[in-house]
Design a protein around this motif. Structure first.
Motif, short mmCIF file in Angstrom:
data_model
loop_
_atom_site.label_atom_id
_atom_site.label_comp_id
_atom_site.label_asym_id
_atom_site.label_seq_id
_atom_site.Cartn_x
_atom_site.Cartn_y
_atom_site.Cartn_z
N VAL A 107 -22.45 -86.52 -48.93
CA VAL A 107 -22.79 -87.24 -50.15
C VAL A 107 -21.82 -86.83 -51.25
CG1 VAL A 107 -24.59 -87.69 -51.85
CG2 VAL A 107 -25.22 -87.28 -49.47
N GLU A 108 -21.06 -87.79 -51.79
CA GLU A 108 -20.12 -87.51 -52.87
C GLU A 108 -20.85 -87.61 -54.21
OE1 GLU A 108 -17.13 -90.48 -52.26
OE2 GLU A 108 -16.53 -89.63 -50.33
N LEU A 109 -20.58 -86.63 -55.09
CA LEU A 109 -21.32 -86.50 -56.33
C LEU A 109 -20.42 -86.61 -57.56
CD1 LEU A 109 -23.29 -83.32 -55.24
CD2 LEU A 109 -24.09 -85.69 -55.12
N ALA A 110 -20.97 -87.18 -58.63
CA ALA A 110 -20.32 -87.14 -59.94
C ALA A 110 -20.78 -85.86 -60.65
CB ALA A 110 -20.70 -88.38 -60.75
N GLN A 111 -20.29 -85.64 -61.85
CA GLN A 111 -20.70 -84.47 -62.64
C GLN A 111 -22.18 -84.57 -63.00
OE1 GLN A 111 -18.97 -81.65 -63.49
NE2 GLN A 111 -17.56 -82.48 -61.97
N PRO A 112 -22.90 -83.44 -62.95
CA PRO A 112 -24.32 -83.45 -63.33
C PRO A 112 -24.51 -83.86 -64.78
CG PRO A 112 -23.74 -81.38 -62.24
CD PRO A 112 -22.46 -82.12 -62.50
N GLU A 113 -25.58 -84.58 -65.03
CA GLU A 113 -26.01 -84.93 -66.39
C GLU A 113 -27.12 -83.94 -66.76
OE1 GLU A 113 -27.42 -88.88 -65.74
OE2 GLU A 113 -25.41 -89.65 -65.31
N ASP A 114 -26.88 -83.09 -67.75
CA ASP A 114 -27.86 -82.08 -68.13
C ASP A 114 -28.77 -82.65 -69.22
OD1 ASP A 114 -29.31 -79.84 -68.94
OD2 ASP A 114 -27.59 -78.50 -68.64
N HIS A 115 -30.02 -82.87 -68.88
CA HIS A 115 -31.00 -83.44 -69.81
C HIS A 115 -31.69 -82.37 -70.64
CE1 HIS A 115 -31.40 -87.67 -68.02
NE2 HIS A 115 -30.39 -87.10 -67.40
N GLY A 116 -31.41 -81.09 -70.37
CA GLY A 116 -32.05 -80.01 -71.10
C GLY A 116 -33.48 -79.81 -70.63
N ARG A 117 -34.24 -79.05 -71.42
CA ARG A 117 -35.62 -78.74 -71.05
C ARG A 117 -36.51 -79.92 -71.43
NH1 ARG A 117 -38.02 -74.97 -68.69
NH2 ARG A 117 -36.30 -73.51 -68.74
N THR A 118 -37.20 -80.46 -70.42
CA THR A 118 -38.13 -81.57 -70.63
C THR A 118 -39.53 -81.08 -70.27
OG1 THR A 118 -38.03 -82.43 -68.36
CG2 THR A 118 -36.29 -83.17 -69.89
N ALA A 119 -40.49 -81.98 -70.28
CA ALA A 119 -41.86 -81.62 -69.91
C ALA A 119 -41.94 -81.11 -68.47
CB ALA A 119 -42.78 -82.82 -70.09
N VAL A 137 -23.20 -81.68 -48.13
CA VAL A 137 -23.17 -82.07 -46.71
C VAL A 137 -24.42 -81.51 -46.05
CG1 VAL A 137 -20.67 -82.23 -46.57
CG2 VAL A 137 -21.79 -80.08 -46.02
N TYR A 138 -24.94 -82.26 -45.10
CA TYR A 138 -26.10 -81.74 -44.37
C TYR A 138 -26.21 -82.39 -43.00
CZ TYR A 138 -28.86 -85.84 -46.06
OH TYR A 138 -29.35 -87.10 -46.35
N THR A 139 -26.91 -81.70 -42.15
CA THR A 139 -27.30 -82.24 -40.86
C THR A 139 -28.81 -82.39 -40.89
OG1 THR A 139 -25.46 -81.23 -39.69
CG2 THR A 139 -27.35 -81.91 -38.36
N ALA A 165 -25.40 -77.85 -47.46
CA ALA A 165 -24.41 -77.02 -48.15
C ALA A 165 -23.93 -77.78 -49.37
CB ALA A 165 -23.23 -76.69 -47.24
N ARG A 166 -23.72 -77.04 -50.47
CA ARG A 166 -23.21 -77.63 -51.71
C ARG A 166 -21.76 -77.23 -51.87
NH1 ARG A 166 -21.63 -80.22 -55.91
NH2 ARG A 166 -22.99 -80.50 -57.69
N HIS A 167 -20.90 -78.21 -52.06
CA HIS A 167 -19.49 -77.97 -52.36
C HIS A 167 -19.21 -78.49 -53.76
CE1 HIS A 167 -19.06 -76.79 -48.23
NE2 HIS A 167 -19.49 -77.96 -47.81
N ARG A 168 -17.99 -78.35 -54.22
CA ARG A 168 -17.65 -78.70 -55.61
C ARG A 168 -18.12 -80.10 -55.99
NH1 ARG A 168 -14.27 -76.77 -59.38
NH2 ARG A 168 -13.33 -75.31 -57.92
#
Length: 153
Positions: free
Chosen positions: A18-30, A146-148, A139-142
């Protein structure tokens, strides 16, 4: 009456990148410290072969100890045109220094942290997939996960 119950086995079913974009940090929510990680592509092979479609995401809650609650939902289009809905729910946790390295995008041995999910599948072309249980080692890469996914017999 004593019953002999079957012992489940894990049967490799899917390999997913799974290819990912940069995380969007929403901060502390409920719900806690919320992050959303957009899914932009990828590939599935094995019992279903195709591409991950852009538009899904991983809706995460980051606990105070650094553990991440995973809730990802996305679609794949099979090489035959069939669609597959994938939902993976689980945890990524480990020693603080390992989680910090992952957060910086460093390459980390996946055996040094715990990243497991339960995977649910739905497809009108493959309805039997919704009637099976799957667990995954991840596994998390940059910029990807990836997973099985293993079918539980």
């Amino acid at each position: 009456m004593t019953e002999t119950l079957p012992i489940p086995a894990l049967i490799p079913s899917l390999h997913v990148r799974v290819e990912l974009a940069q995380p969007e940090d929403h901060g502390r929510t409920a719900a806690g410290h919320r992050r959303v990680v957009p899914i932009v592509g990828g590939r599935v092979s094995g019992d279903f072969t195709g591409v991950i479609l852009p538009g899904g995401a991983d809706w995460q809650v980051v606990r105070d100890d650094g553990t991440i609650e995973i809730d990802s939902r996305y679609s794949a289009r099979g090489d035959d045109g069939a669609l597959l809905y994938i939902r993976a729910v689980g945890l990524r946790t480990g020693p603080a220094e390992v989680l910090a390295a992952l957060g910086r995008g460093e390459q980390v041995d996946p055996r040094s942290y715990y990243f497991r999910t339960m995977v649910s599948l739905e497809s009108s072309a493959r309805p039997e997939l919704a009637n099976q249980l799957f667990v995954a080692a991840c596994a998390r890469h940059r910029s990807e996960v990836v997973y099985t996914a293993y079918r539980v017999s």
